[in-house]
Design an enzyme around this catalytic site. Structure first.
Site, PDB file in Angstrom:
ATOM      1  N   ASP A  82       0.810  -1.224   0.000  1.00  0.00           N
ATOM      2  CA  ASP A  82       0.000   0.000   0.000  1.00  0.00           C
ATOM      3  C   ASP A  82       0.842   1.273   0.000  1.00  0.00           C
ATOM      4  OD1 ASP A  82       0.698  -0.935   2.602  1.00  0.00           O
ATOM      5  OD2 ASP A  82      -0.688   0.494   3.510  1.00  0.00           O
ATOM      6  N   GLU A 140      -0.704  -1.979   5.079  1.00  0.00           N
ATOM      7  CA  GLU A 140       0.195  -1.978   6.248  1.00  0.00           C
ATOM      8  C   GLU A 140       0.025  -0.701   7.057  1.00  0.00           C
ATOM      9  OE1 GLU A 140       3.108  -1.309   8.997  1.00  0.00           O
ATOM     10  OE2 GLU A 140       3.098  -0.072   7.225  1.00  0.00           O
ATOM     11  N   GLU A 141      -0.294   0.386   6.343  1.00  0.00           N
ATOM     12  CA  GLU A 141      -0.361   1.701   6.987  1.00  0.00           C
ATOM     13  C   GLU A 141      -1.658   1.858   7.787  1.00  0.00           C
ATOM     14  OE1 GLU A 141       2.036   3.861   7.086  1.00  0.00           O
ATOM     15  OE2 GLU A 141       3.356   3.258   5.444  1.00  0.00           O
ATOM     16  N   ARG A 180      17.603  -5.940  15.406  1.00  0.00           N
ATOM     17  CA  ARG A 180      17.877  -6.170  16.817  1.00  0.00           C
ATOM     18  C   ARG A 180      17.028  -7.330  17.319  1.00  0.00           C
ATOM     19  NH1 ARG A 180      17.797  -2.588  20.463  1.00  0.00           N
ATOM     20  NH2 ARG A 180      16.788  -3.756  22.099  1.00  0.00           N
ATOM     21  N   HIS A 366       7.386   8.881   4.552  1.00  0.00           N
ATOM     22  CA  HIS A 366       6.167   9.646   4.863  1.00  0.00           C
ATOM     23  C   HIS A 366       6.343  11.139   4.573  1.00  0.00           C
ATOM     24  CE1 HIS A 366       3.831   6.464   7.331  1.00  0.00           C
ATOM     25  NE2 HIS A 366       4.819   5.868   6.677  1.00  0.00           N
TER      26      HIS A 366
HETATM   27 NI    NI Z   1       6.287   1.324   5.801  1.00  0.00          NI
END
Ligand code: NI
Length: 397
Positions: A82, A140-141, A180, A366
């Protein structure tokens, strides 16, 4: 194929195709659950490679199954498809053609990279023991696309033993990868508080219940939840991103609407913030003769990398890129809905450096001027392919 040198070479050979796919997807960005063109392209590519393809999974999601020559474990690799509601400001041959929509988070690259991985591994099928499941997710957003695909069976039949994914990293340079063990990204919830007062003439505030003043008190008081009620050792964020009320200077409106997000790592902290946010908003509104309605939406959980899987990735990428290119990473308060997958199966999420060597400042995700160095694409292809091969060859079950 001899690993890992041949893998990098193979990834470089197919790089022009990966770049072309990335540019194609970048020019035609689609918002959450509207990824029709993108998922059609993905499904076509996977079918060409001879994979078993399932479309319409969790909305517009696509799943491809690559069965190796010999039986074995199942590893899932994931990309998101997306874009964001941002008007692109870059002038490039591949600038977005969709007004007000842009791949400003690199999901175009994630999708193109995973298609490249499918191509590399499909060519390498004879050497694979086990199954590789390719997950291309919508939304995903903030749309919980991963969760919808899970509900639609992406982790079943065959059951997934481990899962891996990557995200572009604008701080780190091309050739670097960071990850991590343990908690790596925060949980993300959203809230809307509607303050209902009583509107009227701006010159007669005593005849009104002013939702703007009450809303301002609520915004200020919410900031004390993290600073006064959550342990300084526990990361948490309460951000108000929107406060909307009124239409002009001389009218007191009836309502004010506050929207924001809550980020944390621990369930206990998450539940405490939710509870107190609701009490504080209602309490302040009540004390000031208004009401507050709180709509709290639980989003994705914090992302937890499996320590053993992180070691496996480090080993694979160390061989592939050199150990100095595999970097540690600090936990961040950003969220990632791959967390829904890692809540259910062990795995790891890595960050792929996409900053060109000569970019003095990063080009953050973004934003309307986000972009990436496409030299990073074959690195991503090789990294995910090496991880999958290493997992399938490992004795971890
Ligand atoms: Ni992303």
């Amino acid at each position: 194929m001899r690993l890992p040198n041949d893998l990098r070479e193979t990834a470089n050979e197919i790089a022009p195709g990966v770049v072309a796919d990335r540019r194609d997807i970048h020019q035609h960005p689609e918002l959450a659950y509207e990824e029709k063109r993108t998922s059609t392209l993905v499904a076509a590519r996977l079918s060409e490679l001879g994979l078993d393809v399932r479309t319409g999974v969790g909305g517009t999601g696509v799943v491809g199954l690559l069965r190796g020559r010999r039986p074995g474990k199942t590893v899932l690799l994931r990309a998101d498809m997306d874009a964001l509601p941002i008007q692109e400001e870059n002038q490039t041959p591949y600038t977005s053609r969709h007004l007000g929509v842009m791949h400003a988070c690199g999901h175009d690259a994630h999708t193109a990279i995973l298609l490249g991985v499918a191509r590399v591994l499909a060519d390498h099928r004879a050497g694979i023991a086990g199954t590789v499941k390719f997950m291309f997710q919508p939304a995903e957003e903030g749309g919980a696309g991963a969760l919808r695909m899970i509900e639609d069976g992406v982790l079943d039949d065959p059951a997934v033993d481990a899962a891996f994914g990557l995200h572009v990293d604008t701080e780190r340079y091309v050739g670097q990868v960071a990850l991590r063990p343990g908690p790596a990204m925060a949980s993300s919830d959203r809230f809307t508080i509607t303050v209902r007062g009583k509107g009227g003439h701006a010159a007669s505030p005593h005849r009104t219940v002013d939702p703007i003043v009450i809303g301002a008190h609520i915004v200020t008081a919410l900031q004390t939840i993290v600073s006064r009620e959550v342990s300084p050792n526990q990361p948490a964020v309460v951000t108000v991103g929107s406060l909307v009320a009124g239409t002009t200077y001389n009218v007191i409106p009836d309502t004010a609407t506050i929207q924001g997000t809550v980020r944390s790592y621990r369930d206990k902290v998450r539940r405490h913030v939710e509870e107190r946010l609701t009490e504080v908003a209602r309490g302040i509104a009540g004390a000031m003769r208004a009401t507050a309605e709180v709509d709290y939406r639980v989003g994705c959980p914090s992302l937890e990398n499996d320590a053993e899987m992180v070691e496996l990735v480090r080993a694979a990428l160390g061989d592939l890129l050199g150990t100095e290119a595999v970097l540690p990473r600090e936990p961040v308060m950003g969220a990632e809905d791959f967390a829904f997958v890692l809540q259910r199966v062990p795995g790891a999420f890595m960050h792929l450096g996409v900053r060109a060597p000569d970019w003095e400042t990063p080009r953050p995700v973004h934003t309307a001027t986000f972009d990436l160095d496409e030299e990073a694409l074959p690195v991503g292809v090789a990294a995910l392919a090496a991880t999958a091969i290493r997992f399938l060859a490992s004795d971890r079950s």
